[in-house]
Design a protein around this motif. Structure first.
Motif, short mmCIF file in Angstrom:
data_model
loop_
_atom_site.label_atom_id
_atom_site.label_comp_id
_atom_site.label_asym_id
_atom_site.label_seq_id
_atom_site.Cartn_x
_atom_site.Cartn_y
_atom_site.Cartn_z
N SER A 19 -8.05 -10.55 -55.42
CA SER A 19 -8.71 -9.44 -56.33
C SER A 19 -9.99 -10.14 -56.97
CB SER A 19 -7.45 -9.54 -57.59
OG SER A 19 -7.48 -10.44 -58.47
N ALA A 20 -10.70 -9.07 -57.37
CA ALA A 20 -11.82 -9.46 -58.26
C ALA A 20 -11.86 -10.35 -59.34
CB ALA A 20 -12.89 -8.12 -58.67
N LYS A 21 -10.97 -10.47 -59.90
CA LYS A 21 -10.82 -11.62 -60.93
C LYS A 21 -10.19 -12.74 -60.68
CE LYS A 21 -8.60 -8.53 -64.43
NZ LYS A 21 -7.32 -7.90 -65.11
N ARG A 22 -9.45 -12.92 -59.29
CA ARG A 22 -9.35 -14.30 -58.83
C ARG A 22 -10.66 -14.79 -58.21
NH1 ARG A 22 -4.78 -17.05 -57.70
NH2 ARG A 22 -3.65 -15.28 -58.46
N VAL A 23 -11.42 -13.91 -57.32
CA VAL A 23 -12.74 -14.24 -57.09
C VAL A 23 -13.62 -15.05 -57.96
CG1 VAL A 23 -14.72 -13.72 -55.67
CG2 VAL A 23 -12.59 -13.16 -54.87
N ALA A 24 -13.67 -14.08 -59.34
CA ALA A 24 -14.48 -14.71 -60.32
C ALA A 24 -13.90 -15.79 -60.66
CB ALA A 24 -14.60 -13.55 -61.40
N ALA A 25 -12.77 -16.03 -60.87
CA ALA A 25 -12.14 -17.27 -61.37
C ALA A 25 -12.41 -18.48 -60.47
CB ALA A 25 -10.46 -16.98 -61.55
N TYR A 26 -12.38 -18.21 -59.28
CA TYR A 26 -12.61 -19.42 -57.99
C TYR A 26 -14.41 -19.71 -58.33
CZ TYR A 26 -8.42 -18.74 -55.87
OH TYR A 26 -6.91 -18.43 -55.68
N LEU A 27 -15.16 -18.69 -58.58
CA LEU A 27 -16.63 -18.90 -58.86
C LEU A 27 -16.81 -19.68 -60.18
CD1 LEU A 27 -18.40 -15.42 -57.35
CD2 LEU A 27 -18.27 -17.87 -56.24
N GLY A 65 -6.41 -28.80 -63.96
CA GLY A 65 -6.41 -27.70 -64.67
C GLY A 65 -6.83 -26.50 -63.88
N GLY A 66 -7.76 -26.48 -62.89
CA GLY A 66 -7.72 -25.29 -62.16
C GLY A 66 -6.51 -24.75 -60.91
N GLY A 67 -5.98 -25.81 -60.58
CA GLY A 67 -4.88 -25.55 -59.85
C GLY A 67 -3.70 -24.89 -60.68
N ILE A 68 -3.52 -25.45 -61.97
CA ILE A 68 -2.52 -24.88 -62.94
C ILE A 68 -2.77 -23.39 -63.33
CG2 ILE A 68 -1.46 -25.14 -65.06
CD1 ILE A 68 -1.20 -28.01 -64.50
N ALA A 69 -4.14 -23.35 -63.73
CA ALA A 69 -4.64 -21.79 -64.18
C ALA A 69 -4.30 -20.78 -63.15
CB ALA A 69 -6.04 -22.18 -64.76
N THR A 70 -4.80 -21.00 -61.93
CA THR A 70 -4.79 -20.21 -61.03
C THR A 70 -3.45 -20.13 -60.22
OG1 THR A 70 -5.67 -21.41 -59.13
CG2 THR A 70 -7.10 -19.99 -60.54
N GLY A 71 -2.43 -21.20 -60.26
CA GLY A 71 -1.19 -21.33 -59.32
C GLY A 71 -1.28 -21.27 -58.17
N ALA A 76 -7.49 -25.60 -57.14
CA ALA A 76 -7.82 -27.17 -57.43
C ALA A 76 -8.98 -27.28 -56.35
CB ALA A 76 -6.62 -27.81 -57.06
N LEU A 77 -8.98 -26.71 -55.27
CA LEU A 77 -10.17 -26.88 -54.27
C LEU A 77 -11.58 -26.50 -54.80
CD1 LEU A 77 -8.47 -26.26 -51.11
CD2 LEU A 77 -9.13 -28.42 -52.07
N GLY A 127 1.59 -24.40 -54.30
CA GLY A 127 1.28 -23.46 -52.99
C GLY A 127 1.88 -22.07 -53.14
N ARG A 128 1.87 -21.51 -51.96
CA ARG A 128 2.32 -20.15 -51.51
C ARG A 128 3.79 -20.55 -51.56
NH1 ARG A 128 0.25 -16.01 -47.21
NH2 ARG A 128 2.04 -14.55 -47.69
N GLN A 129 4.58 -19.91 -52.27
CA GLN A 129 6.13 -20.32 -52.15
C GLN A 129 7.00 -19.02 -52.21
OE1 GLN A 129 7.51 -23.63 -52.04
NE2 GLN A 129 5.49 -24.30 -52.04
N THR A 130 8.15 -19.04 -51.52
CA THR A 130 8.82 -18.07 -51.49
C THR A 130 10.06 -17.92 -52.44
OG1 THR A 130 10.46 -19.07 -50.05
CG2 THR A 130 8.93 -17.89 -48.96
N ASP A 131 10.67 -17.00 -52.83
CA ASP A 131 11.62 -16.87 -53.94
C ASP A 131 12.84 -17.64 -53.50
OD1 ASP A 131 12.53 -14.96 -51.99
OD2 ASP A 131 12.91 -13.41 -53.66
#
Length: 139
Positions: A19-27, A65-71, A76-77, A127-131
């Motif tokens: 999403s645009a919010k996620r891209v903005a967060a990464y930038l 913090g970046g990894g935790i904030a975005t999940g 983190a990268l 990372g990406r996890q299943t339920d």
């Protein structure tokens, strides 16, 4: 969940654009990583060994913090990429002979330690996890 149900595993879903919010967060995290790299490069040489520890702690805090904030691991990268780009650019000397990093032990510890922290924090980020409902864990 039965095998005939219509809901699929999260890993079986096609990848979608963020999403645009996620891209903005990464930038934003990329820019914060660059700022942390510049600040760490200036602090680590001025107050050795305390400045080195402060610079590495700031970088590690931002990566975690970046990894935790975005999940995500990308959270983190992104700051790690910004940090790495700026630090590598700061290691190059200019035609006038000016440079930010001297050829001392502290600058090498900052470079290698920061890269190691970036790898560690990106590896430990969620990372990406299943339920767990459709996953064949332990089979």
């Amino acid at each position: 969940m039965t095998p005939t149900s219509k809901q699929q595993s999260a890993l079986a879903q096609p990848l979608a654009l963020p999403s645009a919010k996620r891209v903005a967060a990464y930038l934003g995290l990329l820019v914060l990583g660059a700022a942390t790299g510049v600040a760490g490069g200036l602090v680590q040489g001025g107050l050795f060994p305390g400045g080195l520890l402060l610079a590495l702690a700031g970088a590690a805090g931002l990566f975690i913090g970046g990894g935790i904030a975005t999940g995500t691991r990308a959270g983190a990268l992104a700051p790690a990429a910004g940090w790495m780009i700026v630090v590598v650019l700061l290691t190059a000397s200019r035609p006038e002979g000016d440079f930010v990093f001297g050829a001392g032990v502290g600058s090498y510890l900052f470079l290698i330690g920061g890269m190691a922290l970036a790898v560690i924090c990106a590896t430990l980020a969620p990372g990406r996890q299943t339920d767990g409902s459709d996953a064949r864990l332990g089979s």
